[in-house]
Structures are given as C-alpha cells and as structure tokens.
Design an enzyme around this catalytic site. Structure first.
Site, mmCIF file in Angstrom:
data_model
loop_
_atom_site.group_PDB
_atom_site.id
_atom_site.type_symbol
_atom_site.label_atom_id
_atom_site.label_comp_id
_atom_site.label_asym_id
_atom_site.label_seq_id
_atom_site.Cartn_x
_atom_site.Cartn_y
_atom_site.Cartn_z
ATOM 1 N N GLN A 72 49.592 55.889 36.143
ATOM 2 C CA GLN A 72 51.027 55.780 37.156
ATOM 3 C C GLN A 72 50.499 57.865 37.330
ATOM 4 O O GLN A 72 50.677 58.231 37.730
ATOM 5 C CB GLN A 72 52.017 56.032 36.427
ATOM 6 C CG GLN A 72 52.170 55.423 36.771
ATOM 7 C CD GLN A 72 52.824 54.595 38.383
ATOM 8 O OE1 GLN A 72 53.230 55.278 39.355
ATOM 9 N NE2 GLN A 72 52.291 53.703 39.006
ATOM 10 N N CYS A 115 56.250 44.117 39.738
ATOM 11 C CA CYS A 115 55.345 42.834 38.917
ATOM 12 C C CYS A 115 56.889 42.438 38.203
ATOM 13 O O CYS A 115 56.893 41.029 37.915
ATOM 14 C CB CYS A 115 54.760 42.870 37.658
ATOM 15 S SG CYS A 115 54.313 44.134 38.154
ATOM 16 N N GLY A 135 43.522 48.341 37.333
ATOM 17 C CA GLY A 135 44.192 48.856 36.341
ATOM 18 C C GLY A 135 44.544 48.091 35.247
ATOM 19 O O GLY A 135 44.462 48.237 33.742
ATOM 20 N N SER A 151 43.297 53.683 38.330
ATOM 21 C CA SER A 151 43.324 52.292 39.317
ATOM 22 C C SER A 151 43.379 53.238 40.863
ATOM 23 O O SER A 151 43.938 54.451 41.011
ATOM 24 C CB SER A 151 44.461 51.836 39.336
ATOM 25 O OG SER A 151 44.414 50.350 40.723
ATOM 26 N N HIS A 168 44.293 52.331 44.106
ATOM 27 C CA HIS A 168 45.494 52.309 45.286
ATOM 28 C C HIS A 168 47.009 52.908 44.478
ATOM 29 O O HIS A 168 47.882 52.971 45.550
ATOM 30 C CB HIS A 168 45.842 50.455 45.228
ATOM 31 C CG HIS A 168 46.326 49.704 44.023
ATOM 32 N ND1 HIS A 168 47.828 49.611 44.380
ATOM 33 C CD2 HIS A 168 45.521 49.266 42.848
ATOM 34 C CE1 HIS A 168 48.741 48.787 43.485
ATOM 35 N NE2 HIS A 168 47.623 48.672 42.172
ATOM 36 N N THR A 211 28.593 42.566 40.700
ATOM 37 C CA THR A 211 27.970 43.473 41.596
ATOM 38 C C THR A 211 29.258 43.957 41.709
ATOM 39 O O THR A 211 30.626 44.241 41.569
ATOM 40 C CB THR A 211 27.544 42.223 42.870
ATOM 41 O OG1 THR A 211 26.805 40.902 42.745
ATOM 42 C CG2 THR A 211 26.808 43.306 43.696
HETATM 43 C C1 LIG Z 1 49.751 49.523 38.997
HETATM 44 C C2 LIG Z 1 49.421 49.981 37.314
HETATM 45 C C3 LIG Z 1 48.830 48.994 36.733
HETATM 46 C C4 LIG Z 1 48.298 47.957 37.604
HETATM 47 O O1 LIG Z 1 46.973 48.398 38.212
HETATM 48 P P1 LIG Z 1 46.508 47.401 38.542
HETATM 49 O O2 LIG Z 1 44.954 48.292 39.576
HETATM 50 O O3 LIG Z 1 47.319 47.044 40.093
HETATM 51 O O4 LIG Z 1 46.121 46.558 38.629
HETATM 52 C C5 LIG Z 1 49.096 49.187 35.659
HETATM 53 N N1 LIG Z 1 49.567 50.042 34.430
HETATM 54 C C6 LIG Z 1 50.654 50.951 35.250
HETATM 55 C C7 LIG Z 1 51.593 52.002 34.275
HETATM 56 C C8 LIG Z 1 50.948 50.922 36.932
HETATM 57 O O5 LIG Z 1 51.822 51.511 37.329
#
Ligand SMILES: *Cc1c(COP(=O)(O)O)cnc(C)c1O
Length: 394
Positions: free
Chosen positions: A180, A326, A72, A200, A202, A238
């Site tokens: 989210q 963060c 993300g 993202s 995860h 890659t």
């Molecule tokens: C977790 C998150 C990100 C960052 O994503 P990553 O894959 O961890 O870099 C960005 N924006 C929001 C709203 C998030 O919750």
C-alpha cells in the site's frame, strides 16, 4: 455525474493509459523471451532491466536487489517462508502484527501449523504498533520481524525505520509488506533498515499479476519457485515482460507524482473525512489522522450494518469497501478494526473509501450526499437506533 465513482483504490487501481502504451509493444511485436540470446530476447531483457532500475531508484535500492514476482502475495509468501526454512536451526519464532494483510497473516498461520511460533504484536487505538510490546516479544530464537508498512484498511503508516533499527540491533531479519505504501509515500530501504520488502504493480496504476520482492544483497533467500536460472537463480519462470514493463512505467509515473499528486489526494481525503464527520452524526474516523496514507478514508457509522450500506451505495453508483477485498463474503468483522479496539457492532458498520489522483471533488460531494441518505434510511430501519433514541443514548 459519471456512472460509477471508484473509491476502492486500495483493492486495485485503474491502469494508466501511459502504462498501457508502454506495455503494448511487448504484448504484440516485441515478444521475445528475455533469457534468449538473439535480438528478440535482448530487447525484452533490456526493457526489464530498465524497469528494474526505475523501481530500484524509487526506494534507494540497487538494481540487483529487485526480484520480480507475480505480485504482493507471492512476495510476502516468499520472504516469510524462505526465512522460516533457512533459519529453522537458529529458531522458529516470528514476530508480526495484529493488522497484517491476509497474505502475511495466513502465511504465518500456515507456519504455526508447522511448529513455528508466531507473536502477533498489538496496536494502539490508531493502529500504530506498540513498540514496547514489539521489543518485549524478541527472543533468542526470533528469526524474523514482518510488519506491514501502511495498513490496507485504515491507512495507518508504521514507524518502519525504528522497527528496522530494533531488528538490526538484534540481528533479526526485517520484512515489510509495503504494497500500500510503495509509490504512494517515499521509501528509502537503506535509511529505514529494511531487509526485504514486498510491492505490487496494480496498487500503483500498473497491471495485475506482477510485483516484486526487494531483497538486500546480504540477504540471500532460497528460491520458492525452482526451475530455470531466472532472476539471478532466485525465482524461476520466464519473466512477465509486458507486466514488468508496465510496473516500471507505473513506478516512473508514481515517482513524478508522489509529491504533487499525493498532496492533492491528501487534500481530497481530508475534505471527505471532514465532510462525512460533520454531516453524518455518530460517525468516527478509524486510523491515525496524520500518519495516514494519502488516499485512505475509513469511517464507522453507529447503528449501521456495513454490508447493507455497501450494497446501497453501490446502487447509487459508488464502489467502496467494508474492509479488505479478500475478507468480503465473510461475516466476521475486520481483524484490523477489532485490533484497534472497536466493539464488533461498530466494526461491522464501517466503510473504507480509498481515493486516487483521478478522484474529483464533485464525486466526493455526491458520495457524501448519497451516504447521508443511505445512513438515514438504514438507521430508520434499525431497532438498535430506535432503542438508543428511546433511551436517550443519542
Ligand atoms: C493488495 C495487497 C497485497 C496483495 O498483493 P497482490 O499483488 O494482489 O497479490 C498484499 N499486501 C497488501 C497490504 C495489499 O494491499
């Protein structure tokens, strides 16, 4: 009771076993480079294309509008910086909100130090963008509107379709950080007038370090990563084949469960909210009750210091958060809670608990019981609480 109750699914989620199974071959025997012509490569290329299609289908995009990234944060950086770079002759004004994730906020602040002007549009007391303020902020030199789809701290879901409509009617590009929201609530990039969107893996029970940027075919962003011709010459490097395959599998499972699981998670969310608010005095829910992510609970407890509360619930085996991961380690209260108008001392006493389909009602009952004890204990040690009682404020 299990040893640990995980209520921090907004920070990251558990990898689903089906996702690991899907990834396994690409971490072992099927190790080709998808750019290679031979069969090792072709197998991996096919697997990445399948993931691309699953992800595109989930948001009503075309396959060739999905660009895989490292997550993300990279997607947010790419969208915002590339628009800034490409459109600087048209203007240097960017509109965003006061409740963005750090990946958007810090990118905008970086650009501000480089001569760009950023307007941070405010939100109401539930965390919804003030549409009048947004409209009034638009200028002839505005090149980008970037608004978070659903907030990571308080779960508020924005009127994305309307914002997209406004941007499009003014000929301004529209990006949304949907990290989210993707896989948690239905998204249609066509109907919602979205030009660019970050997601993202995860956050949807996929692996860490892989994500995507949706980029409408009419929007051709310059690459941020230069090198080989990967990702239709727009993002060199890659491909992270196991990660992408895992992302695809996680998206497929999310699609299947978006209606059933989301309803169940919502029910558990509301159960937790109601129980905390009714059993613990001087607590309040942050964010909108209805326009809210299925798994998000964010509650402020008066006369409590959030970090102490977090550590004490951790000792009881509960993993929660005081805001965005963060930001932990910093003593400033969350910019999101300040933006919805909470005074510093109340913002400080806030706890975010984010649920997943793996969360059980027993876990929530145990959590509320523990919270009651922790809050009572901390208040008994709080001079502020004592004063408030003495002055009959409470
Ligand atoms: C977790 C998150 C990100 C960052 O994503 P990553 O894959 O961890 O870099 C960005 N924006 C929001 C709203 C998030 O919750």
């Amino acid at each position: 009771m299990p040893n640990t109750i995980y209520l921090d699914n907004a920070a990251t989620t558990k990898l689903k076993p089906e996702v690991l199974d899907a990834m396994m071959p690409y971490l072992t025997d099927t190790y080709g480079n998808p750019s290679s012509i031979h069969s090792f490569g072709a197998q991996c290329n096919t697997a990445c294309d399948k993931a691309r299609k699953t992800i595109a289908d989930l948001i009503n995009a075309k396959d060739n509008e999905i660009y895989f990234t490292s997550g993300g944060s990279e997607s947010d950086n790419w969208a915002i910086k590339s628009v800034a770079y490409m459109k600087k002759d048209k203007g240097k004004h960017i509109i965003t909100s006061a409740i963005e994730h750090h990946a958007v906020m810090e990118t905008c602040e970086f650009l501000a130090r480089d001569g760009y002007e950023i307007t941070f549009v405010g939100v109401d007391d539930k965390g919804i963008i003030k549409m009048d303020e947004l409209k009034a902020a638009i200028r002839p030199d505005t090149i980008l509107i970037s608004i978070i789809y659903a907030n990571n701290e308080i779960g508020t879901i924005q009127p994305i379709k309307e914002i997209g409509e406004i941007a499009r009617s003014k000929g301004i590009l529209f990006h949304t950080d949907a990290v989210q929201a993707f896989g948690h609530v239905p998204i249609d990039v066509e109907k919602e007038n979205i030009d660019m969107m970050s997601a993202s893996a995860h956050k949807i029970h996929g692996p860490k370090g892989v994500g995507m940027l949706y980029m409408k075919n009419s929007v051709k962003l310059t690459p941020m990563m230069h090198g080989g011709p990967h990702e239709r010459r727009r993002r060199a490097g890659t491909l992270n084949v196991p990660g992408i395959v895992g992302f695809g599998k996680a998206a497929e499972l999310a699609k299947g469960s978006m209606t059933d699981s989301a309803a169940e998670i919502k029910e558990k969310r509301d159960y937790l909210i109601d129980k905390v608010l009714s059993e613990i005095p001087y607590s309040r829910l942050n964010g909108d009750r209805e326009k809210r992510l299925p798994g998000n609970v964010n509650i402020s407890f008066r006369y409590i210091e959030g970090e102490s509360m977090l550590m004490m619930v951790d000792m009881k085996g509960i993993a929660a958060s005081t805001g965005s991961a963060c930001a932990s380690g910093s003593l400033d209260p969350s910019h999101v809670l300040l933006a919805i108008g909470l005074p510093h001392e109340i913002a400080h006493g806030s706890l975010r608990m984010t649920l997943s389909e793996f969360t059980t009602k027993e876990e929530l009952d145990y959590t509320v019981g523990s919270l009651k004890e922790v809050v009572a204990k901390l208040r008994s040690m709080s001079p502020l609480y004592e004063d408030a009682i003495k002055n009959k404020e409470v």
